[in-house]
Design a protein around this motif. Structure first.
Motif, PDB file in Angstrom:
ATOM      1  N   ALA A 133       0.828  -1.222   0.000  1.00 47.91           N
ATOM      2  CA  ALA A 133       0.000   0.000   0.000  1.00 47.91           C
ATOM      3  C   ALA A 133       0.853   1.259   0.000  1.00 47.91           C
ATOM      4  CB  ALA A 133      -0.908  -0.001   1.228  1.00 47.91           C
ATOM      5  N   LYS A 134       0.580   2.141  -0.962  1.00 48.20           N
ATOM      6  CA  LYS A 134       1.257   3.452  -1.015  1.00 48.20           C
ATOM      7  C   LYS A 134       1.007   4.205   0.295  1.00 48.20           C
ATOM      8  CE  LYS A 134      -0.885   6.969  -3.220  1.00 48.20           C
ATOM      9  NZ  LYS A 134      -1.054   8.213  -2.473  1.00 48.20           N
ATOM     10  N   ASN A 135      -0.259   4.231   0.741  1.00 51.48           N
ATOM     11  CA  ASN A 135      -0.616   5.071   1.883  1.00 51.48           C
ATOM     12  C   ASN A 135      -0.277   4.467   3.242  1.00 51.48           C
ATOM     13  OD1 ASN A 135      -1.395   6.939   0.046  1.00 51.48           O
ATOM     14  ND2 ASN A 135      -3.591   6.673   0.355  1.00 51.48           N
ATOM     15  N   ALA A 136       0.274   3.232   3.207  1.00 47.80           N
ATOM     16  CA  ALA A 136       0.876   2.681   4.430  1.00 47.80           C
ATOM     17  C   ALA A 136       2.389   2.893   4.363  1.00 47.80           C
ATOM     18  CB  ALA A 136       0.566   1.192   4.551  1.00 47.80           C
ATOM     19  N   ALA A 164      -8.714  21.879  -0.971  1.00 47.28           N
ATOM     20  CA  ALA A 164      -7.770  22.795  -0.305  1.00 47.28           C
ATOM     21  C   ALA A 164      -6.807  22.012   0.573  1.00 47.28           C
ATOM     22  CB  ALA A 164      -8.556  23.784   0.551  1.00 47.28           C
ATOM     23  N   ARG A 165      -7.293  20.974   1.205  1.00 52.59           N
ATOM     24  CA  ARG A 165      -6.497  20.027   2.009  1.00 52.59           C
ATOM     25  C   ARG A 165      -5.608  20.747   3.027  1.00 52.59           C
ATOM     26  NH1 ARG A 165      -4.657  15.180  -1.602  1.00 52.59           N
ATOM     27  NH2 ARG A 165      -4.668  14.144   0.408  1.00 52.59           N
ATOM     28  N   PRO A 166      -6.183  21.503   3.913  1.00 59.03           N
ATOM     29  CA  PRO A 166      -5.402  22.187   4.945  1.00 59.03           C
ATOM     30  C   PRO A 166      -4.743  21.190   5.914  1.00 59.03           C
ATOM     31  CG  PRO A 166      -7.739  22.355   5.413  1.00 59.03           C
ATOM     32  CD  PRO A 166      -7.624  21.702   4.069  1.00 59.03           C
ATOM     33  N   ILE A 167      -3.781  21.660   6.683  1.00 57.15           N
ATOM     34  CA  ILE A 167      -3.161  20.785   7.697  1.00 57.15           C
ATOM     35  C   ILE A 167      -3.306  21.399   9.088  1.00 57.15           C
ATOM     36  CG2 ILE A 167      -1.526  19.695   6.090  1.00 57.15           C
ATOM     37  CD1 ILE A 167       0.645  21.579   7.291  1.00 57.15           C
ATOM     38  N   ASN A 168      -4.356  22.197   9.254  1.00 56.83           N
ATOM     39  CA  ASN A 168      -4.556  22.880  10.543  1.00 56.83           C
ATOM     40  C   ASN A 168      -4.619  21.934  11.728  1.00 56.83           C
ATOM     41  OD1 ASN A 168      -7.069  22.265   9.094  1.00 56.83           O
ATOM     42  ND2 ASN A 168      -8.062  22.950  10.971  1.00 56.83           N
ATOM     43  N   MET A 169      -5.193  20.740  11.524  1.00 51.23           N
ATOM     44  CA  MET A 169      -5.310  19.797  12.658  1.00 51.23           C
ATOM     45  C   MET A 169      -3.949  19.195  13.008  1.00 51.23           C
ATOM     46  SD  MET A 169      -8.997  17.923  12.218  1.00 51.23           S
ATOM     47  CE  MET A 169      -9.003  17.634  10.443  1.00 51.23           C
ATOM     48  N   HIS A 170      -3.100  19.013  11.997  1.00 53.06           N
ATOM     49  CA  HIS A 170      -1.734  18.543  12.288  1.00 53.06           C
ATOM     50  C   HIS A 170      -1.048  19.580  13.201  1.00 53.06           C
ATOM     51  CE1 HIS A 170      -1.331  15.885   8.453  1.00 53.06           C
ATOM     52  NE2 HIS A 170      -2.522  16.426   8.398  1.00 53.06           N
ATOM     53  N   PRO A 228     -11.908  13.028  11.196  1.00 53.87           N
ATOM     54  CA  PRO A 228     -10.889  11.986  11.389  1.00 53.87           C
ATOM     55  C   PRO A 228      -9.844  12.020  10.271  1.00 53.87           C
ATOM     56  CG  PRO A 228     -12.976  11.000  10.755  1.00 53.87           C
ATOM     57  CD  PRO A 228     -13.227  12.453  10.888  1.00 53.87           C
ATOM     58  N   THR A 229      -8.824  12.889  10.428  1.00 56.35           N
ATOM     59  CA  THR A 229      -7.810  13.045   9.388  1.00 56.35           C
ATOM     60  C   THR A 229      -6.803  11.893   9.398  1.00 56.35           C
ATOM     61  OG1 THR A 229      -5.791  14.311   8.906  1.00 56.35           O
ATOM     62  CG2 THR A 229      -6.799  14.705  11.042  1.00 56.35           C
ATOM     63  N   VAL A 230      -6.571  11.283   8.240  1.00 52.44           N
ATOM     64  CA  VAL A 230      -5.672  10.120   8.161  1.00 52.44           C
ATOM     65  C   VAL A 230      -4.233  10.531   8.455  1.00 52.44           C
ATOM     66  CG1 VAL A 230      -4.737   8.333   6.619  1.00 52.44           C
ATOM     67  CG2 VAL A 230      -7.174   8.861   6.575  1.00 52.44           C
ATOM     68  N   THR A 231      -3.667  11.448   7.667  1.00 49.47           N
ATOM     69  CA  THR A 231      -2.259  11.799   7.897  1.00 49.47           C
ATOM     70  C   THR A 231      -2.108  12.642   9.170  1.00 49.47           C
ATOM     71  OG1 THR A 231      -2.541  13.621   6.354  1.00 49.47           O
ATOM     72  CG2 THR A 231      -1.420  11.663   5.514  1.00 49.47           C
ATOM     73  N   GLY A 232      -3.198  13.321   9.569  1.00 46.42           N
ATOM     74  CA  GLY A 232      -3.134  14.054  10.848  1.00 46.42           C
ATOM     75  C   GLY A 232      -2.974  13.074  12.000  1.00 46.42           C
ATOM     76  N   THR A 276     -13.263   7.425  -0.081  1.00 42.62           N
ATOM     77  CA  THR A 276     -13.261   8.441  -1.124  1.00 42.62           C
ATOM     78  C   THR A 276     -12.299   8.062  -2.253  1.00 42.62           C
ATOM     79  OG1 THR A 276     -12.740  10.766  -1.589  1.00 42.62           O
ATOM     80  CG2 THR A 276     -11.606   9.795   0.259  1.00 42.62           C
ATOM     81  N   ASP A 277     -11.268   7.290  -1.943  1.00 41.03           N
ATOM     82  CA  ASP A 277     -10.287   6.920  -2.970  1.00 41.03           C
ATOM     83  C   ASP A 277     -10.829   5.897  -3.959  1.00 41.03           C
ATOM     84  OD1 ASP A 277      -7.283   7.120  -0.896  1.00 41.03           O
ATOM     85  OD2 ASP A 277      -8.605   8.623  -1.762  1.00 41.03           O
ATOM     86  N   MET A 278     -12.066   5.397  -3.691  1.00 36.94           N
ATOM     87  CA  MET A 278     -12.686   4.473  -4.647  1.00 36.94           C
ATOM     88  C   MET A 278     -13.877   5.124  -5.360  1.00 36.94           C
ATOM     89  SD  MET A 278     -11.370   1.528  -5.261  1.00 36.94           S
ATOM     90  CE  MET A 278     -12.828   0.889  -6.062  1.00 36.94           C
ATOM     91  N   THR A 296     -18.317  13.153   0.339  1.00 43.01           N
ATOM     92  CA  THR A 296     -18.417  13.988   1.545  1.00 43.01           C
ATOM     93  C   THR A 296     -17.031  14.329   2.122  1.00 43.01           C
ATOM     94  OG1 THR A 296     -18.327  12.189   3.165  1.00 43.01           O
ATOM     95  CG2 THR A 296     -20.477  12.650   2.169  1.00 43.01           C
ATOM     96  N   VAL A 297     -15.958  13.720   1.615  1.00 45.80           N
ATOM     97  CA  VAL A 297     -14.645  13.925   2.237  1.00 45.80           C
ATOM     98  C   VAL A 297     -13.894  15.099   1.623  1.00 45.80           C
ATOM     99  CG1 VAL A 297     -12.404  12.850   2.736  1.00 45.80           C
ATOM    100  CG2 VAL A 297     -14.495  11.475   2.853  1.00 45.80           C
ATOM    101  N   PHE A 298     -13.858  15.170   0.290  1.00 43.34           N
ATOM    102  CA  PHE A 298     -13.150  16.282  -0.376  1.00 43.34           C
ATOM    103  C   PHE A 298     -14.130  17.125  -1.163  1.00 43.34           C
ATOM    104  CE2 PHE A 298      -9.012  15.367   0.926  1.00 43.34           C
ATOM    105  CZ  PHE A 298      -8.791  14.001   0.876  1.00 43.34           C
ATOM    106  N   LEU A 345      -4.818  11.381  -9.118  1.00 41.58           N
ATOM    107  CA  LEU A 345      -4.508   9.951  -9.078  1.00 41.58           C
ATOM    108  C   LEU A 345      -5.720   9.053  -9.298  1.00 41.58           C
ATOM    109  CD1 LEU A 345      -2.967   7.377  -8.432  1.00 41.58           C
ATOM    110  CD2 LEU A 345      -2.916   8.058  -6.039  1.00 41.58           C
ATOM    111  N   ARG A 346      -6.757   9.229  -8.531  1.00 41.52           N
ATOM    112  CA  ARG A 346      -7.883   8.281  -8.630  1.00 41.52           C
ATOM    113  C   ARG A 346      -8.772   8.611  -9.834  1.00 41.52           C
ATOM    114  NH1 ARG A 346      -5.174   4.597  -5.794  1.00 41.52           N
ATOM    115  NH2 ARG A 346      -4.444   5.536  -3.875  1.00 41.52           N
ATOM    116  N   ALA A 347      -8.761   9.843 -10.277  1.00 36.59           N
ATOM    117  CA  ALA A 347      -9.466  10.185 -11.526  1.00 36.59           C
ATOM    118  C   ALA A 347      -8.833   9.416 -12.671  1.00 36.59           C
ATOM    119  CB  ALA A 347      -9.387  11.686 -11.773  1.00 36.59           C
TER     120      ALA A 347
END
Ligand code: EPZ
Length: 417
Positions: free
Chosen positions: A21-24, A120-126, A161-165, A304-306, A326-328, A370-372
């Protein structure tokens, strides 16, 4: 710029091996920063994003290289704690070095990722999480400057629930003084895989995979001696969509179906048949696909990636389906391209209505993210005639040896420059 030329060729049949997995892989590679010495991460896919992350670590003084499917990272000599804009702008997951750098070295200078095609994908929670742990955060000409003498445990609640955050703060908390609780944490399998790797390094983590993760900081961690990343569930889901869309019969191997419960349920609603076998999961596409609705949600909801790949499937289903993202806020860039192939899709805010068409026609189209690009591959494989997919570098970011895997199952596909 590379392009893929695909000619619809009826039902695709054969076996598909799913890659790591790329995201792992991405967060686990940055976890190596938390310890001094040589880490080895196995089953890391050969992807553009992975090589970008490895280059970033080399920029920091680490010795990072890919050796037959493994990432080997030696962090004994790290002397630069900066993630520059020219690298971060090509791969926003670079922000994952922030938590490890502040936790291990007390400082980091990381370019703000900026927006991307899907939002926009902010990182405010990080950043607010790191501040809660005692880091001093300053934004200066597009960079995050973070400093901390010693991070301390904190209770952190994520509005979303942010994944990378979740991943960034779990890694930071692993070396903090005291206990950190992450509430409303992301539950994705990639978060769990990272937690399992951190525990092997000596971290004390409970609750990964649930929405409350508790991390008790330790004084130091050991390098990653033996960790093989989980299978790429989104790649597996993409090949399921290919089986469904072409009416094919694929044996999909080396992945965990339990990581795709929501996706498999929806594919079954659409009439796709799943048969568990010794060697993997056999996935068969029906004569006619049934339209069904989806709503993307954080894990364990429909990922969302599917969404884009599922939309390509619904473009040829019998009936009308409603797809809610609903995610992006901007993850329908593939719609305009699918329309060029004859798809009948209308958009209202975060909702797309797909009226299934009898057939799709091959056409020149452009990948936007990517997923498009994966969605356009699904559509082109079941369309009549030839499609040319431009800007295919988007696909190369997340799918390892895609053409080879497609050719092996009977697709007519070639790459042109
Ligand atoms: C991860 O991105 C994945 N990337 C994405 O995969 C995936 O689409 C996404 O999670 C959702 O599952 C990696 O793991 C490298 P988020 P991430 O933080 O962590 C908002 C792919 O195709 N948010 O979970 O960046 C954000 O804007 C990629 O492989 C804030 O508002 O996503 C979004 O609306 C694309 N503030 C929502 O939360 C923050 O500080 C979820 O984003 C962080 C996020």
């Amino acid at each position: 710029m590379d392009k893929l030329i695909i000619t619809g060729n009826g039902p695709l049949r054969g076996e598909v091996e799913i890659s790591g997995a790329k995201n792992a892989s991405l967060p686990i590679i940055t976890a190596a920063i938390l310890a001094s010495g040589k880490s080895i991460v196995r089953r890391v896919p050969e992807l553009k994003d992975i090589s970008t992350m490895m280059k970033l670590l080399c920029n920091m003084g680490a010795a990072a290289s890919s050796e037959n499917g493994s990432a080997v990272i030696d962090t004994s000599v790290m002397n630069n704690f900066e993630a520059p804009y020219d690298l971060v702008k090509t791969m926003r997951a670079s922000v994952l070095v922030l938590g490890p750098l502040v936790a291990r070295y007390g400082r980091a200078k990381v370019s703000l990722p900026g927006g991307c095609a899907i939002g926009a994908r902010p990182i405010n929670m990080h950043l607010s999480g790191l501040e809660k742990m005692g880091a001093r955060i300053e934004l200066q000409s597009g960079y995050v400057l973070a400093e901390a003498d010693m991070l301390k445990g904190a209770s952190i609640y994520f509005d979303i629930p942010t994944v990378t955050g979740t991943e960034n703060l779990m890694m930071a908390a692993a070396l903090a003084k005291g206990t950190t609780v992450l509430e409303n944490a992301a539950r994705e399998p990639e978060v769990v895989d990272l937690a399992e790797c951190l525990v092997k390094m000596g971290a004390r983590i409970n609750g990964a995979g649930s929405s409350i993760i508790e991390i008790e900081g330790v004084a130091e961690l050991n390098p990653i001696v033996e960790h093989s990343v989980i299978a790429d569930r989104i790649e597996a889901g993409t090949f399921m969509a290919i089986a469904g869309a072409t009416g094919g019969d694929l044996l999909i191997k080396n992945f965990s179906a339990k990581h795709l419960d929501a996706v498999i349920m929806k594919f079954m609603d659409a009439g796709i048949i799943f048969e568990k076998e010794e060697a993997g999961m056999r996935v068969k596409g029906p004569e006619k696909l049934k339209a069904c609705d989806i709503k993307t949600m954080p894990y364990p909801g429909f990922p969302t990636d599917m969404q884009a790949q599922f939309m390509a499937l619904m473009a040829r289903a019998d009936g009308t389906s409603v797809i809610s993202e609903t995610v992006f806020e901007n993850r329908f860039m593939h719609v305009a391209e699918l329309r060029r192939m004859g798809a009948n899709i209308s958009i209202e805010g975060g909702m797309a209505t797909v009226r299934g068409a009898k057939t799709l026609k091959g056409a020149p189209v452009m990948a936007t993210d990517l997923r498009a690009s994966a969605s356009l591959v699904v559509a082109a494989l079941c369309a009549e005639g030839e499609s040319v997919l431009h800007r295919i570098y988007h696909l190369d970011r997340g799918y390892e040896k895609m053409e080879d895997k497609l050719k092996k199952i009977g697709a007519i596909v070639s790459r042109a420059h």
